[in-house]
Write a protein that holds these residues in place. Structure first.
Motif, short mmCIF file in Angstrom:
data_model
loop_
_atom_site.label_atom_id
_atom_site.label_comp_id
_atom_site.label_asym_id
_atom_site.label_seq_id
_atom_site.Cartn_x
_atom_site.Cartn_y
_atom_site.Cartn_z
N VAL A 53 1.18 -0.86 0.24
CA VAL A 53 0.13 0.08 0.00
C VAL A 53 0.94 1.36 -0.46
N ALA A 54 1.75 1.57 0.43
CA ALA A 54 2.57 2.29 0.83
C ALA A 54 3.51 2.58 -0.17
N ILE A 55 3.87 1.94 -1.05
CA ILE A 55 4.57 1.93 -2.26
C ILE A 55 3.50 2.42 -3.49
N GLY A 56 1.92 1.95 -3.79
CA GLY A 56 1.62 2.02 -4.43
C GLY A 56 1.16 3.98 -4.23
N VAL A 111 0.58 8.85 -6.00
CA VAL A 111 0.54 10.42 -5.86
C VAL A 111 2.50 10.87 -6.80
N GLY A 112 3.37 10.50 -6.87
CA GLY A 112 3.78 10.57 -7.63
C GLY A 112 3.60 11.22 -8.92
N ALA A 126 2.94 14.78 -11.32
CA ALA A 126 3.62 15.08 -12.68
C ALA A 126 2.44 15.10 -13.31
N GLN A 127 1.22 14.14 -12.93
CA GLN A 127 0.06 14.76 -14.24
C GLN A 127 -0.42 16.28 -13.97
N VAL A 128 -0.44 16.68 -13.05
CA VAL A 128 -1.32 17.88 -12.38
C VAL A 128 -0.70 19.42 -12.05
N ASP A 129 1.16 18.99 -12.15
CA ASP A 129 2.28 19.64 -11.75
C ASP A 129 1.74 19.86 -10.25
N SER A 130 1.38 19.39 -9.84
CA SER A 130 1.20 19.94 -7.68
C SER A 130 2.20 19.43 -7.24
N ALA A 131 1.44 19.80 -5.88
CA ALA A 131 2.36 19.02 -4.67
C ALA A 131 1.64 17.86 -3.54
N LEU A 132 0.76 16.78 -3.91
CA LEU A 132 -0.14 16.71 -3.51
C LEU A 132 0.34 15.23 -2.73
N GLY A 133 -0.16 15.37 -1.29
CA GLY A 133 0.44 13.99 -0.76
C GLY A 133 0.74 15.04 1.23
N SER A 134 0.63 13.72 1.55
CA SER A 134 0.50 14.57 3.25
C SER A 134 0.81 14.00 4.31
#
Length: 148
Positions: free
Chosen positions: A16-19, A24-25, A29-37
């Motif tokens: 799950v962590a790798i997935g 998120v990566g 790349a698709q939306v040129d943002s910094a998703l994640g938390s």
């Protein structure tokens, strides 16, 4: 809970962590943002505990007793902390999303505080989701007539 349960928990946690890191990566790349938390850190533990709660209920036809649940919870929390550290401080070479988890220098006060917070979160997630999943699995089994 058995050694197989803990190994399965570790495998599910890693998968799950790798997935999540890959998703998120790709999204970044698709939306040129910094998703994640930091919530990304808890999802693998939640899913791992759900899988183990379901497996326990299927195997034993009951919910884990208090001592059984807490024994699993403590062991799974230790596994989650170790895997989180390994991913954060060693996994960044493979997936940049993991490098973002290493926000504090190893051994610093900030590192120890964050480690304690994550360990507490893992402890709560593992205990709560183990019980919820076992109860839900038993309800499903009763509705299908597999148990009384």
């Amino acid at each position: 809970m058995t050694a197989v349960s803990l190994i399965r928990y570790a495998v599910v946690f890693l998968a799950v962590a790798i997935g999540v890191a890959l998703i998120v990566g790709v999204l970044n790349a698709q939306v040129d943002s910094a998703l994640g938390s930091s919530a990304q850190l808890m999802v693998p533990a939640m899913i791992g505990a759900v899988v183990e709660g379901q497996q326990f209920a299927r195997r034993e036809k009951r919910r884990p007793k208090g001592a059984e649940a807490w024994n699993f919870t403590w062991a799974a929390t230790g596994i989650a902390v170790v895997l989180n550290l390994a991913l954060a401080y060693g996994g960044g070479a493979w997936l940049p999303e993991f490098a973002k988890l290493a926000v504090a220098p190893m051994g610093s006060r900030q590192f120890l505080i964050l480690l304690g917070l994550y360990a507490g979160g893992y402890l709560i997630c593992n205990r709560v989701f183990l019980g919820i999943a076992a109860g839900n699995q038993l309800s499903l089994m009763r509705s299908k007539g597999e148990i009384e």
